[in-house]
Design an enzyme around this catalytic site. Sequence first.
Site: not given
Ligand code: GLP
Length: 249
Positions: A72, A141, A143, A148
């Site tokens: 992403d 959340n 995702h 989402e």
């Molecule tokens: C973001 C990304 C995701 C990622 C998530 C978790 O929103 N779009 O791909 O997995 O955050 O992030 P973190 O590892 O910093 O908790």
Amino acid sequence: MSAPTSTILWCRDASELSRIAADHVAALLARKPEAVFALPTGQTPLGLYAELVARAAAKRLSVAQARFFNLDDYLGLSADHPLSYARFLREQFLMPAGVAEEHIRLLKGDAVEIKAECRDYEAAIAAAGGLDLAILGLGTNGHIGFNEPGSDWSAHTHVVSLSQETRTTHVKQTRGQFAIPEYGITVGIATIVAAREILLLVVGGGKARALAAFRSGIPDPKWPVTALLTHPNLTVLAEAELQSEREAT
Ligand code: GLP
């Protein structure tokens, strides 16, 4: 349906989780040096990337033949923007691990023809033979990638409207330095579950509710991570402290 708890491996801490994740990647590369990966961004995979870079530097692992995609990015940001996930991945993993440019295909968040970019991206994954391993982080959340809550589980790469929760979390992470874009581009859930193998990494206290939804074993579009429940080759690595927090709301 009951939760596939047998696939959850509780790790003492983030370092142990990163080492186990790196072992997982190394085992795949040993079996299939030209394996095709989808990679996540965020704090969670940083330890994994550091471990892989260290192993590559010590010649204990080679990524020379492997191919890499990302999951992403924000819409509208160029690949050199400080917030861009493409930049993050290049800096944290692809460059220090010595991955050749021709083995890297990252989403172009600033593509002018964004629908064409989504189609091209799917075509590139297909041309590479499909994903062997999708490594995922987890949003607070629920995702995965930027899919989402409420996302269409049959979607492939597409543009998404980022939820308020996601944008607020990201504002905090960037200490308010940058305005967080309203939209993202993400491989879809259909793209993710088509991967031959999935490795979900769960680190951080804010993930308890999303992990609890997964552990309930009930597929629920409100919790995109539950789309993984029926995947035949899923491994979840989670921090042990989340085990007792599973009922937290
Ligand atoms: C973001 C990304 C995701 C990622 C998530 C978790 O929103 N779009 O791909 O997995 O955050 O992030 P973190 O590892 O910093 O908790």
